[in-house]
Design an enzyme around this catalytic site. Structure first.
Site, PDB file in Angstrom:
ATOM      1  NE  ARG A 181      -4.413   0.927   0.671  1.00  0.00           N
ATOM      2  CZ  ARG A 181      -4.705   2.191   0.397  1.00  0.00           C
ATOM      3  NH1 ARG A 181      -3.836   2.949  -0.241  1.00  0.00           N
ATOM      4  NH2 ARG A 181      -5.864   2.700   0.771  1.00  0.00           N
ATOM      5  CE  LYS A 182      -2.785   6.158   0.871  1.00  0.00           C
ATOM      6  NZ  LYS A 182      -3.574   7.363   1.143  1.00  0.00           N
ATOM      7  N   GLY A 438     -13.605  15.350   3.287  1.00  0.00           N
ATOM      8  CA  GLY A 438     -14.846  15.007   2.607  1.00  0.00           C
ATOM      9  C   GLY A 438     -15.236  13.546   2.682  1.00  0.00           C
ATOM     10  CB  CYS A 443      -6.646  13.683   1.772  1.00  0.00           C
ATOM     11  SG  CYS A 443      -7.128  12.195   0.914  1.00  0.00           S
ATOM     12  N   GLY A 444      -7.076  15.415   4.469  1.00  0.00           N
ATOM     13  CA  GLY A 444      -6.883  16.690   5.173  1.00  0.00           C
ATOM     14  C   GLY A 444      -6.564  16.492   6.646  1.00  0.00           C
TER      15      GLY A 444
HETATM   16  C1  HEM Z   1      -8.846  11.928  -6.427  1.00  0.00           C
HETATM   17  C2  HEM Z   1      -8.775  11.425  -5.225  1.00  0.00           C
HETATM   18  C3  HEM Z   1      -7.905  11.925  -4.132  1.00  0.00           C
HETATM   19  C4  HEM Z   1      -7.432  13.172  -3.915  1.00  0.00           C
HETATM   20  C5  HEM Z   1      -7.684  14.422  -4.722  1.00  0.00           C
HETATM   21  C6  HEM Z   1      -6.620  13.096  -2.735  1.00  0.00           C
HETATM   22  C7  HEM Z   1      -5.917  14.146  -2.192  1.00  0.00           C
HETATM   23  C8  HEM Z   1      -4.965  13.988  -1.223  1.00  0.00           C
HETATM   24  C9  HEM Z   1      -3.963  14.928  -0.874  1.00  0.00           C
HETATM   25  C10 HEM Z   1      -3.784  16.271  -1.532  1.00  0.00           C
HETATM   26  C11 HEM Z   1      -3.211  14.420   0.132  1.00  0.00           C
HETATM   27  C12 HEM Z   1      -1.947  14.970   0.744  1.00  0.00           C
HETATM   28  C13 HEM Z   1      -1.024  14.006   0.038  1.00  0.00           C
HETATM   29  C14 HEM Z   1       0.380  14.235  -0.315  1.00  0.00           C
HETATM   30  O1  HEM Z   1       0.817  15.376  -0.473  1.00  0.00           O
HETATM   31  O2  HEM Z   1       1.119  13.208  -0.478  1.00  0.00           O
HETATM   32  C15 HEM Z   1      -3.758  13.156   0.430  1.00  0.00           C
HETATM   33  C16 HEM Z   1      -3.324  12.347   1.450  1.00  0.00           C
HETATM   34  C17 HEM Z   1      -4.009  11.252   1.880  1.00  0.00           C
HETATM   35  N1  HEM Z   1      -4.909  10.553   1.139  1.00  0.00           N
HETATM   36 FE1  HEM Z   1      -5.789  11.224  -0.535  1.00  0.00          FE
HETATM   37  N2  HEM Z   1      -6.637  11.837  -2.267  1.00  0.00           N
HETATM   38  C18 HEM Z   1      -7.399  11.093  -3.076  1.00  0.00           C
HETATM   39  C19 HEM Z   1      -7.653   9.763  -2.935  1.00  0.00           C
HETATM   40  C20 HEM Z   1      -7.380   9.037  -1.791  1.00  0.00           C
HETATM   41  C21 HEM Z   1      -7.703   7.666  -1.613  1.00  0.00           C
HETATM   42  C22 HEM Z   1      -8.272   6.760  -2.680  1.00  0.00           C
HETATM   43  C23 HEM Z   1      -7.358   7.344  -0.348  1.00  0.00           C
HETATM   44  C24 HEM Z   1      -7.510   6.056   0.405  1.00  0.00           C
HETATM   45  C25 HEM Z   1      -8.167   5.018  -0.008  1.00  0.00           C
HETATM   46  C26 HEM Z   1      -6.786   8.501   0.230  1.00  0.00           C
HETATM   47  C27 HEM Z   1      -6.290   8.595   1.499  1.00  0.00           C
HETATM   48  C28 HEM Z   1      -5.392   9.545   1.904  1.00  0.00           C
HETATM   49  C29 HEM Z   1      -4.783   9.593   3.191  1.00  0.00           C
HETATM   50  C30 HEM Z   1      -5.060   8.632   4.304  1.00  0.00           C
HETATM   51  C31 HEM Z   1      -3.925  10.692   3.183  1.00  0.00           C
HETATM   52  C32 HEM Z   1      -3.070  11.293   4.258  1.00  0.00           C
HETATM   53  C33 HEM Z   1      -3.154  10.867   5.569  1.00  0.00           C
HETATM   54  C34 HEM Z   1      -1.962  10.055   6.003  1.00  0.00           C
HETATM   55  O3  HEM Z   1      -0.869  10.650   6.172  1.00  0.00           O
HETATM   56  O4  HEM Z   1      -2.097   8.835   6.182  1.00  0.00           O
HETATM   57  N3  HEM Z   1      -6.800   9.504  -0.679  1.00  0.00           N
HETATM   58  N4  HEM Z   1      -4.798  12.905  -0.413  1.00  0.00           N
HETATM   59  S1  SF4 Z   2      -9.596  14.319  -0.858  1.00  0.00           S
HETATM   60 FE1  SF4 Z   2      -9.279  12.541   0.476  1.00  0.00          FE
HETATM   61  S2  SF4 Z   2     -10.445  12.939   2.384  1.00  0.00           S
HETATM   62 FE2  SF4 Z   2     -11.091  14.403   0.844  1.00  0.00          FE
HETATM   63  S3  SF4 Z   2     -12.869  13.471   0.012  1.00  0.00           S
HETATM   64 FE3  SF4 Z   2     -11.166  12.838  -1.315  1.00  0.00          FE
HETATM   65  S4  SF4 Z   2     -10.380  10.907  -0.509  1.00  0.00           S
HETATM   66 FE4  SF4 Z   2     -11.778  11.823   1.022  1.00  0.00          FE
END
Ligand code: HEM
Ligand code: SF4
Length: 538
Positions: A181-182, A438, A443-444
């Protein structure tokens, strides 16, 4: 295509579907296909199995899935130079509808890209030493760091060379491009935990130890942190890591994740689940088997947490030079603002721009005699303020329904409006960090907010309405995640509700007491009573 690896898990019948996809073709191989085929033949030519692999190129379909992509660009340690910033701005202008987001892990994100533009964007990034590769996908992501590294009066070591070494070692390294995973790393020698150690899979924090009569500055090592629907704080290993051992230790930890991490369920695949099962002691034993003996822990040099905020003008380690911490509301800017930021970095500083995990930026190395003119620059006065109002300054937001396929509700513009409303409605002279997300993916980083708002839907007589669950008391000062209140507030009531909740805190708090500490002191039950009384009169 590179030679296919015979991974030891390849024959496991319980692998999830994504694992089979990764075995069929390594994620990194999609880069070549994008460049040679998809960027020439267009969106319709993309094979569905490759769409998931696009993440390894740092590209992700955005919402709605109509042929547009978001791209995340790695900014190792949150440091970029003005030339790189101008290239990023030009990409946003040419291909990304003028939109630049600074993310919670110091990366930069574009939206609206088409597949036809990707080959050119990869080239433009490479020309200035940047890359989007492995910024998404099951691989080592952007390496987080202290954006003040090298100039920070509160650091015990300049971590820039270590970030560069880690980046060089991991980026496009096919030994580690197929993780369960990531995988998120952070390294910082700032004593105020600038790089949010406890919410990373692997983190290095400053420590010292006397070894053979000599004092050595190095790191303590944390593993298994992460947010999302099941958040875990990282565990500290009983290890002292010399600077020259950082890459070796990172390689070891990542190898353990690769070889022992779970590959059955995507939701149970992050390193945190393995660390939770093994415990820190066994994890260390396994690590030592791979990398050899390591010194046990030394003296921890961490002292509290700065939240990742650096607002204002501050003196650097280097006497006579200053850095400026600027506010970028919810991390969003347009291309012309990034170009202007690059100009300011060149004209007043050393051309470096720092990206912060609070979705903000900073400029480094400003001589004293240039500060007054810098402060008077229109971009600083009107947009990226040195002293933002409390709520705008401490608001973090994910992407939300605007572009994210997983989102349940709208977030970014809503958080911006909410922060403006709170600044107009409640006067507060201490930071109060509000994080909005959201959906449960976080992610936030909702869990570390003083107040964390998580989107949900509620059924009303007039249909489904967007709402937020309220969580209170998150911090990495004395690390703890915020806790959920029994309150799902519809968006029309969110502003007034929070204004009242914060007003009650203002009345009750001890002098200068941050919200998270107040929650801890008065207890969740008391806050719930406040919430109930607000809701009764709403
Ligand atoms: C188009 C879809 C998505 C967008 C726009 C988005 C956006 C973001 C952004 C901007 C960040 C900060 C990341 C970085 O700079 O490396 C982030 C982190 C993260 N994203 Fe997303 N994301 C998306 C999809 C997902 C998905 C599919 C998952 C999980 C199934 C996910 C889980 C997380 C988590 C858990 C974090 C940060 C929290 C940590 O440090 O564990 N996101 N995401
Ligand atoms: S950007 Fe991350 S926390 Fe926000 S709605 Fe998408 S997957 Fe969920």
């Amino acid at each position: 295509m590179a030679e296919r690896k015979q991974w030891k898990w390849a024959d496991d019948p319980s692998l999830n579907k994504m694992e089979l996809t990764k075995l069929e073709k390594d994620g990194l191989d999609v880069i070549e296909t994008i460049v040679n085929t998809y960027s020439k033949e267009g969106f319709q030519s993309i094979e569905s199995s490759d769409m998931d692999r696009f993440k390894w190129a740092g590209v992700y379909q955005q919402r709605p899935k109509d042929g547009h992509f978001m791209m995340r660009v790695r900014i190792p340690g949150g440091l970029l130079n003005s030339e790189q910033a101008r290239v990023l701005a030009k990409i946003a202008e040419d291909y990304g509808r003028d939109l630049v987001d600074v993310t919670t892990r110091q990366a930069v994100q574009f939206h609206w890209l088409t597949v036809e533009s990707l080959a050119d964007i990869f080239d433009r990034l490479a020309a200035v030493g940047l890359s989007s590769f492995e910024a998404c996908g099951d691989c080592p992501r952007t390496i987080m760091g202290n954006p003040l590294a090298g100039i920070d009066p509160h650091e015990v070591l300049d971590t820039r060379p270590l970030v560069a070494e880690l980046e060089k070692f991991f980026l496009l390294n096919r030994e580690f491009s197929n993780l369960p995973r990531k995988y998120k790393m952070s390294i910082s020698a700032n004593i105020h935990n600038a790089a949010h150690a406890q919410i990373n899979d692997l983190a290095f924090t400053p420590a010292k130890k006397t070894i053979a009569g000599e004092e050595v500055i190095g790191f303590h090592v944390w593993v298994g942190g992460g947010l999302s629907a099941k958040p875990y704080l990282a565990k500290k290993l009983d290890v002292f890591c010399r600077p020259e051992e950082v890459v070796k230790v990172a390689e070891g930890v990542t190898t353990l994740f690769r070889d022992y991490g779970y590959r059955q369920k995507r939701t149970h695949a992050r390193l945190k689940f393995l660390v939770a099962d093994w415990g820190a002691e066994k994890f260390k034993e396994e690590l030592v088997k791979l990398v050899g003996e390591l010194e046990p822990q030394g003296e921890d040099l961490l002292q509290g947490w700065n939240g990742g905020y650096f607002y204002g003008i501050h003196e650097q380690k280097q006497k006579g030079l200053y850095y400026a911490g600027l506010s970028v509301p919810v991390g969003r800017m347009d291309a012309s603002e990034l170009v202007e930021l690059a100009r300011l970095a060149d004209e007043y500083g050393d051309g470096t721009i720092g990206t912060c995990n609070t979705q903000n930026v900073l400029i480094r190395n400003i001589p004293k005699d240039k500060i007054a003119a810098f402060q008077a620059e229109p971009l600083i006065v009107n947009r990226f303020k040195l002293q933002p109002n409390t709520f705008v300054g401490y608001a973090v937001s994910c992407t939300g329904t605007e572009y994210c396929n997983l989102a349940i509700v709208e977030t970014k513009e809503r958080m911006r409006a909410l922060a403006l409303y709170l600044d107009e409605t409640v006067e507060l002279d201490t930071p109060l960090r509000i994080h909005m997300i959201g959906c449960p993916n976080s992610c936030g980083q909702r869990q570390i907010g003083d107040i964390g708002l998580q989107g949900a839907l509620v059924k009303t007589p007039s249909g489904m309405v967007e709402a937020f669950d309220i969580h209170v008391g998150g911090t990495l000062e004395e690390p703890q995640f915020n806790r959920k209140l029994n309150a799902r507030i519809t968006v029309d009531k969110l502003g007034p509700f929070l204004a009242q909740l914060i007003t009650l805190y203002k009345a009750d708090r001890l002098e200068g007491e941050p919200y998270w500490r107040y929650v801890e002191r008065v207890g969740l039950e008391r806050i719930q009573e406040q919430v109930d009384s607000i809701l009764q009169t709403a």
